[in-house]
Design a protein around this motif. Structure first.
Motif, mmCIF file in Angstrom:
data_model
loop_
_atom_site.group_PDB
_atom_site.id
_atom_site.type_symbol
_atom_site.label_atom_id
_atom_site.label_comp_id
_atom_site.label_asym_id
_atom_site.label_seq_id
_atom_site.Cartn_x
_atom_site.Cartn_y
_atom_site.Cartn_z
ATOM 1 N N LYS A 79 0.825 -1.199 0.000
ATOM 2 C CA LYS A 79 0.000 0.000 0.000
ATOM 3 C C LYS A 79 0.863 1.253 0.000
ATOM 4 O O LYS A 79 1.821 1.358 0.759
ATOM 5 N N GLY A 80 0.514 2.186 -0.879
ATOM 6 C CA GLY A 80 1.297 3.413 -0.969
ATOM 7 C C GLY A 80 0.644 4.422 -1.900
ATOM 8 O O GLY A 80 -0.447 4.203 -2.436
ATOM 9 N N ILE A 81 1.327 5.544 -2.119
ATOM 10 C CA ILE A 81 0.837 6.665 -2.915
ATOM 11 C C ILE A 81 1.805 6.920 -4.069
ATOM 12 O O ILE A 81 3.025 6.961 -3.872
ATOM 13 N N MET A 82 1.284 7.124 -5.279
ATOM 14 C CA MET A 82 2.141 7.418 -6.427
ATOM 15 C C MET A 82 2.690 8.835 -6.338
ATOM 16 O O MET A 82 1.917 9.794 -6.190
ATOM 17 N N PRO A 83 4.007 9.011 -6.451
ATOM 18 C CA PRO A 83 4.579 10.364 -6.419
ATOM 19 C C PRO A 83 4.330 11.107 -7.729
ATOM 20 O O PRO A 83 4.134 10.502 -8.784
ATOM 21 N N TRP A 84 4.380 12.434 -7.638
ATOM 22 C CA TRP A 84 4.101 13.270 -8.797
ATOM 23 C C TRP A 84 5.049 12.985 -9.962
ATOM 24 O O TRP A 84 4.609 12.873 -11.116
ATOM 25 N N TRP A 85 6.349 12.858 -9.689
ATOM 26 C CA TRP A 85 7.313 12.690 -10.774
ATOM 27 C C TRP A 85 7.045 11.405 -11.559
ATOM 28 O O TRP A 85 7.222 11.378 -12.792
ATOM 29 N N LEU A 86 6.616 10.360 -10.874
ATOM 30 C CA LEU A 86 6.345 9.093 -11.539
ATOM 31 C C LEU A 86 5.082 9.202 -12.390
ATOM 32 O O LEU A 86 5.039 8.706 -13.527
ATOM 33 N N PHE A 87 4.064 9.858 -11.850
ATOM 34 C CA PHE A 87 2.837 10.064 -12.618
ATOM 35 C C PHE A 87 3.129 10.849 -13.891
ATOM 36 O O PHE A 87 2.655 10.493 -14.979
ATOM 37 N N LYS A 88 3.903 11.907 -13.763
ATOM 38 C CA LYS A 88 4.239 12.745 -14.916
ATOM 39 C C LYS A 88 4.990 11.931 -15.969
ATOM 40 O O LYS A 88 4.748 12.082 -17.177
ATOM 41 N N LYS A 89 5.897 11.081 -15.553
ATOM 42 C CA LYS A 89 6.645 10.242 -16.480
ATOM 43 C C LYS A 89 5.707 9.333 -17.272
ATOM 44 O O LYS A 89 5.848 9.173 -18.494
ATOM 45 N N VAL A 90 4.740 8.744 -16.579
ATOM 46 C CA VAL A 90 3.776 7.852 -17.234
ATOM 47 C C VAL A 90 2.927 8.623 -18.242
ATOM 48 O O VAL A 90 2.753 8.202 -19.390
ATOM 49 N N VAL A 91 2.395 9.766 -17.827
ATOM 50 C CA VAL A 91 1.509 10.542 -18.697
ATOM 51 C C VAL A 91 2.259 11.086 -19.906
ATOM 52 O O VAL A 91 1.746 11.056 -21.037
ATOM 53 N N ASP A 92 3.468 11.569 -19.690
ATOM 54 C CA ASP A 92 4.239 12.125 -20.802
ATOM 55 C C ASP A 92 4.474 11.079 -21.891
ATOM 56 O O ASP A 92 4.355 11.368 -23.091
ATOM 57 N N GLU A 93 4.798 9.853 -21.492
ATOM 58 C CA GLU A 93 4.984 8.815 -22.511
ATOM 59 C C GLU A 93 3.658 8.411 -23.128
ATOM 60 O O GLU A 93 3.580 8.134 -24.334
ATOM 61 N N ALA A 94 2.594 8.384 -22.327
ATOM 62 C CA ALA A 94 1.273 8.036 -22.854
ATOM 63 C C ALA A 94 0.838 9.022 -23.932
ATOM 64 O O ALA A 94 0.293 8.631 -24.973
ATOM 65 N N VAL A 95 1.085 10.308 -23.699
ATOM 66 C CA VAL A 95 0.742 11.332 -24.688
ATOM 67 C C VAL A 95 1.583 11.153 -25.947
ATOM 68 O O VAL A 95 1.067 11.222 -27.077
ATOM 69 N N LYS A 96 2.859 10.907 -25.757
ATOM 70 C CA LYS A 96 3.760 10.697 -26.892
ATOM 71 C C LYS A 96 3.311 9.520 -27.743
ATOM 72 O O LYS A 96 3.404 9.548 -28.987
#
Length: 387
Positions: free
Chosen positions: A79-96
């Motif tokens: 159990k944990g929380i996703m950090p902002w930097w990791l979320f941004k990395k995922v979204v940036d590649e998803a958009v690409k």
């Protein structure tokens, strides 16, 4: 081959069509839905998945008896929380890679991530056409409801298992009337803003409304945009043998990927206990994971119909089970309800556990293990200080 066969709608076809239209991006959405069905049906591996499930939080404040997150199946280490930097990395590649849709939830309550609305805004502004989430809504304040509407979220599903007293027992410590008030407030804010989004969907486990599905539909249909139910599935107990559908081939390895809060990647949202990871986005790109050895091995196993014997999460997955069909009258319509054969969800258990057992205690309205109370107290105090 049957695709995503455990979600069904109580709403009529006209309401479903209106929901589709209100989601917007009609041409892109239609193309996405065609890919969603055609790729797994013919086992075509696209360059990149059309959809990502991104886990903002794997913890939950509720103790729903049918859920692995709330009933103790998941360990604290998971159990944990996703950090902002990791979320941004995922979204940036998803958009690409031109991913069409992202759902910001998996095993836990996404709103426990305090950056949730910031994350929604970023995903929308970056170019993701369809951003959704699944929530219990319990921790959302009125401020959150305004932020939700203003974030650009396309649609939200609220889990609503049962009516009133039944809901309060199952989804303890959440309260049915509190959720109803929040749903009404979201609609009010939408109207104030002159917006149609976020669209609101409620979903329920069918066994919790089976005694009177019309009562559930009549209550929610005027308030929300769509009313869904989920086929009963035995995912909270240790899995046992049940009849398998010989024609079933899992669609997930050809459709989507699931990214856990810690960056571990899974091919399926049914891998609640995270036993079959296919990659780690902290060390790899999502493209590398999607075309990696682990996921290709899984695809080959599904092609040979050997996955149930090779992968722990597949062995315990209910979705490959045989289903039976029953007819239920709803108003003047006949709804076909499908249920898994041999998967008894233990309906009595869905009444909820209302008293602590040996080795447990009440704390802040939640039943918790005695040995974990100090850690929980610190967490609750910290959260109160940040409010």
């Amino acid at each position: 081959m049957k695709i995503n066969k455990d979600y069904f709608s109580l709403s009529g076809r006209l309401d479903q069509l209106v929901f589709f239209i209100k989601r917007g991006n009609w041409i892109s959405h239609l193309i996405d839905r065609i890919k969603w069905h055609i790729f797994p049906r013919h086992q075509i591996v696209p360059k990149f998945p059309t959809h990502l499930d991104v886990e903002l939080a794997s913890a939950c404040q509720l103790r729903c008896p049918m859920c692995p997150t709330g009933n103790g199946m998941m360990s604290d280490e998971q159990k944990g929380i996703m950090p902002w930097w990791l979320f941004k990395k995922v979204v940036d590649e998803a958009v690409k890679r031109k991913v069409y849709s992202i759902k910001l939830s998996w095993r836990g309550e996404p709103h426990l991530n305090k950056s949730m609305w910031k994350m929604v805004r970023y995903a929308k502004s970056a170019g993701i056409k369809d951003v959704s989430t699944l929530s219990n809504g319990e921790s959302m304040t009125e401020k959150d409801l305004y932020e939700m509407v203003d974030s650009g979220l396309d649609w939200i599903s609220f889990s609503v298992d049962g009516m009133k007293e039944s809901y309060d027992r199952i989804r303890h410590p959440a309260k049915f009337e509190d959720l109803v008030a929040k749903v009404k407030k979201i609609v009010e804010i939408r109207n104030e803003r002159g917006l149609s989004k976020p669209l609101i969907r409620v979903q329920t486990i069918f066994s919790t409304i089976e005694h009177d599905p019309e009562e559930f539909f009549d209550f929610w249909e005027p308030l929300v945009d769509k009313v869904n139910f989920i086929a009963d599935e035995d995912r909270a107990d240790d899995m046992r043998d049940f009849p398998r559908d010989p024609d079933f081939v899992c669609p997930n390895p050809w459709q989507r990927m699931t990214i856990g809060y810690d960056g571990m990647v899974f091919p399926c949202v049914s891998d609640y206990l995270a036993r079959d990871p296919i990659g780690d986005v902290k060390k790899q790109t999502l493209y590398e994971v999607w075309h990696g050895e682990e996921v290709n091995s899984l695809r080959n196993a599904h092609k040979k119909k050997e996955a149930f014997g090779c992968f722990a999460s597949c062995h315990d997955c209910c979705h490959g089970g045989l289903m039976k069909e029953e007819e239920v009258q709803l108003k003047k319509r006949t709804i076909k309800v499908r249920k898994y054969i041999g998967q008894d969800p233990n309906i009595a258990r869905l009444g909820g556990r209302i008293t602590p057992q040996e080795g447990e205690m009440w704390y802040e309205g939640v039943i918790v293990p005695l040995q974990g109370r100090r850690k929980l107290k610190k967490s609750v105090k910290k959260r109160k200080r940040t409010k």
